[in-house]
Each structure stands twice: as C-alpha cells, then as structure tokens.
Design an enzyme around this catalytic site. Structure first.
Site, PDB file in Angstrom:
ATOM      1  CB  SER A 283      -2.275  22.299  43.872  1.00 39.62           C
ATOM      2  OG  SER A 283      -2.516  21.053  44.497  1.00 39.62           O
ATOM      3  CE  LYS A 284      -4.174  20.119  51.053  1.00 36.09           C
ATOM      4  NZ  LYS A 284      -4.788  20.200  52.398  1.00 36.09           N
ATOM      5  NE  ARG A 285      -4.253  17.343  45.188  1.00 36.36           N
ATOM      6  CZ  ARG A 285      -5.278  18.139  45.514  1.00 36.36           C
ATOM      7  NH1 ARG A 285      -5.651  18.276  46.768  1.00 36.36           N
ATOM      8  NH2 ARG A 285      -5.916  18.804  44.578  1.00 36.36           N
ATOM      9  NE  ARG A 286       0.369  22.096  40.166  1.00 42.45           N
ATOM     10  CZ  ARG A 286      -0.955  22.151  40.097  1.00 42.45           C
ATOM     11  NH1 ARG A 286      -1.642  21.081  39.768  1.00 42.45           N
ATOM     12  NH2 ARG A 286      -1.603  23.279  40.361  1.00 42.45           N
TER      13      ARG A 286
END
Length: 467
Positions: free
Chosen positions: A238-241
């Site tokens: 995930s690009k958020r993580r």
C-alpha cells in the site's frame, strides 16, 4: 517490434502521481511476452478520471518505463483512453439497442433499504421499468439470469462464475461517462488486444468484461491474473504504508537492471535455483503459465542484495558514471579524478548508489566529518600514543598503502595490539568514522600532507581533553 503479429498485449496504467512497483512488474511481464512472441506491447494511459489526468504524471509513467528498458521503440503508443470517448459512447448505444443495458435511478441507500444488507449487490429493481435517460440515471448491463461464465486464465486454469450471482453492473454513469469495465473492453477491442496480463485484483472483473466482449460480438482475450504483491507482514503493498514508488527506489540508488531482475522474480523463478539472471535468459525462459499464484513477497533486503551484486559487476567507468548524479547532490565539491581513484575501494562496499557520498566525503572535506560516537569509541588509551607514533613514522614513509600498513603494524606490535585495534584511532582521525573504505589505500589517495594534518589535529584534541 512487428505490429503484424497476432499477439498484442497491453499495459494500461492510470496516472496516479507515482509508478507502483506492482505495476512495473506487470509491465515487464507483458513486455517479455511481446518480445518472446515477436508481438506488440501496447501502452495505453487510462486518463478518463479528471482528478488523475495530469501530463506530468503521464510523463512519469513513460520515464519509469524507459528507465526499466522500455523506451518508445519497445511499445506501440502511448494511446490515451480519453481519446476513445466516441467509441465508448457507441458501445453504450449498441448495448442499449440490443437490450443488454437499461437505465437505473436507484441510489445505494434505496438498494440497501430494499435488501436490508448494505453489502448486498444491486437487486435488479429497474430491469423492467423501461426508464429513459435522465438526471441521476446510470446505465446498467443486464447480466444473464442463468448459466455460467468461464474465464480461461493462463495461471489459474478455468475459474467458473455463476451468472446468477453477478449483479447488473454500471457501464455508464449518470453524466454519460463510461466506467472502467466498459472502457477497457472497448479500448482492447479497438486496439485488437489478444492477451491481458494484469493484477489479481481484477480477476473478479474478468467475467463481467467477458460478458461485455460477447455482448459486443467479439472474442474475449486470453487472461492472466498475476499474484498480489505483499509486504513482510503479508499485507498487500500500500502506498500509504509501504515504499511502493519505483521513482523512490531509483532515487535511492537502485540500478535499473537490478530492479528489473528482481521484479521478474515476483512470482516466477528461472532455472537453476538462481536469482541473478541476465535479461536475455529471462526472455528465453519466462513463461507466464509458470508464474506462481501465491502472493509474491516484496523483499526489500533481497532487492538490496541483488542491487549490490549488480553494482559490484559494473565496469569501473560505469560505476563512476552511475555515482556522479549522487555526488553532484553532495554538500561538497567532488574532484571526479580523485573519486575515480576511490571508486574501486567503494564499489565492493555499497549496496545502494546513495551510500557513496558518506563513504567518500572524508576525501573532499577540509576536515574529517564529525562523528562523536566513533571518536569516543576509538580514542581510548593508548590512542594518543599510537597517533603520535604514526605521525612521526609517516613523515618520511614511502607513500603507498603497503608501507603505511607495515609501519602501523610495527607500532601496534610495540603496544601489544593487533592491527585492527591499532588502526582504529588513525581511521577516525583521518576519515571521521570507525567504518569505511580500506584505510591504507585511502591514506595513499588522501596524500601525506592532509593525512598528517588530520592526525596532528586529533593528537591536539586528545591532549586538550587530557589537560
């Protein structure tokens, strides 16, 4: 690349501001298939989402592909999905005229109120209401009530989907814009795509899109849905993580060849239980049918190790050239000729090109970098006596690594120390750190005057502290 071949595979990314490593893997798998078959790789930019339609983001995709080896000579396009709007509209009309689509004014809340389950799909309420187009009315595809849709997948065999459980899905929104499902089908049809190799998350879309192909009177493509890419916790990247942008890895100093090699290993393995695989071997051996369907672990440690192998295999001149962009960003001026002397010492010790700056900074700074932890560790008794003896011995020494080492070994013997312990204060005095390039070769390149000045400065600091 021959455009007359029957094999046409496509890579269709959306501009999102960064190029995901999972997308890069898909692009490579498609490219290899095209090269092997003498077919055509088609690049299509899915730019119909206005919030994602940025020329800079599209350029980022093209630059990322070029970095991996796919320049404009390796693919057909880029085509832009937004340029196909007339064909999309024509397909909508065709499906409506054939009775395969109908207008619907149901809100999500209305469907939930009828079904009593917010997770349940659309219930077909508007199927026979004969609504005309109007504000707030989307167009839904009428899925078959009976039978099955079989998706022939090169990795997964023949997954079967019961038509009865496929909801009547939206193919055109109330504003007239078409959805991803229909746009992809129309674009693939118009560009004569024969093979679709994409992420596993789209497998659930395959039966719907296959029904659209058939409703529009065309033969669906050959499908291959690649395994999901996960992190060390086996969570989908995930690009958020997670760090997922190919551009970030490039900026950190990964070589394109190493990244390309590693991405090909995400779900596929070459013969001979090896990980470092020349590209020509990949092209010869890769078969998408051999890709494992289990989630592929994106192991940054393994990627780093592979990158280190590729760095060590570079010709000396190539290594210097690859390092220059990072040296140009250094907060000090770098004499390229001096760096070329240091480069062979550094090449075997860096796993990322970005590590080069702190490894060679001592040679270009007026004073060695300050590292108090290294100083406190190395400058213990008898450090001051060793430095004084080294300064004295080095004044008239022939200035080569072998002689400098011999003389320091002799000093260590006089103090009952092995070379590792003896050289620690000298290393910190000259380079600022306890770990770095081979010491004596570094001293040879740094030169007598600068070496002696730094040793003298360290002696003075130790004396001042003692006083």
């Amino acid at each position: 690349m021959s455009s007359s071949s029957s094999i046409r595979v496509r890579f269709a990314p959306s501009p999102t501001g960064m190029f995901h490593v999972g997308g890069a893997r898909s692009a490579l798998f498609n490219w290899v298939m095209a090269v092997q078959s003498g077919g055509t790789l088609v690049l299509r930019i899915e730019d119909t989402d206005a919030s994602r339609n940025s020329p800079e983001w599209t350029e980022g995709i093209i630059r990322a592909l070029a970095w991996l080896g796919m320049d404009g000579e390796q693919y057909e396009g880029p085509y832009f999905q937004s340029a196909n709007a007339d064909r999309h509209a024509a397909a909508v009309q065709t499906l409506k005229d054939r009775g395969r689509a109908y207008y619907c004014d149901c809100s999500r809340e209305a469907v939930t109120a009828r079904t009593g389950d917010q997770h349940k799909g659309y219930d077909g309420f508007c199927r026979d209401r004969s609504l005309e187009p109007g504000p707030g009315r989307a167009l839904r595809f009428r899925t078959p009530d009976e039978g099955q849709t079989t998706v022939v997948d090169l990795l997964r065999g023949k997954p079967v989907f019961e038509n009865a459980v496929l909801e009547d899905f939206v193919i055109a929104r109330a504003d007239g814009s078409v959805t991803f499902l229909l746009a992809n089908v129309v674009d693939d049809m118009s560009q004569q795509i024969t093979h679709v190799v994409r992420a596993e998350e789209h497998l659930s879309n395959a039966p719907k899109q296959q029904l659209l192909w058939e409703a529009l009177g065309a033969e669906p493509p050959v499908w291959a849905h690649l395994p999901v890419v996960v992190n060390e916790k086996r969570q989908k990247l995930s690009k958020r993580r997670d760090k997922v942008a190919l551009e970030d890895y490039r900026a950190e100093g990964y070589l394109a060849e190493a990244m390309r090699n590693y991405l090909m290993l995400l779900g596929w393995a070459p013969s001979g239980d090896r990980e470092i695989v020349p590209w020509e071997v990949v092209v010869e051996e890769f078969r998408v049918e051999d890709v494992n369907t289990s989630p592929a672990f994106f192991d940054v440690k393994k990627l780093r190790a592979i990158n280190g192998e590729y760095i060590r295999a570079l010709p000396a001149e190539k290594f210097v050239a690859e390092c220059l962009p990072f040296l140009q960003e250094a907060p000090f001026d770098v004499d390229v000729a001096v760096f070329a002397e240091l480069a062979p010492l550094a090449q075997t010790r860096v796993a990322l090109l970005s590590e080069i700056v702190p490894m060679i900074d001592f040679a270009f700074l007026d004073e060695p970098p300050a590292d108090e932890q290294s100083w406190n560790k190395a400058m213990k008794e008898p450090a001051e006596r060793i430095l004084a003896a080294a300064e004295e011995s080095y004044r008239d020494a022939p200035w080569n690594a072998e002689e400098l080492k011999t003389r320091l070994e002799r000093i260590g013997t006089e103090h009952g120390l092995k070379l590792g312990k003896t050289q620690a204060p000298v290393r910190v005095a000259v380079t600022g750190r306890t770990v770095g390039l081979p010491l004596f070769e570094s001293l040879e390149i740094l030169g007598r005057d600068r070496t002696l000045a730094r040793i003298a400065a360290a002696c003075a600091r130790l004396a001042a502290t003692a006083g």
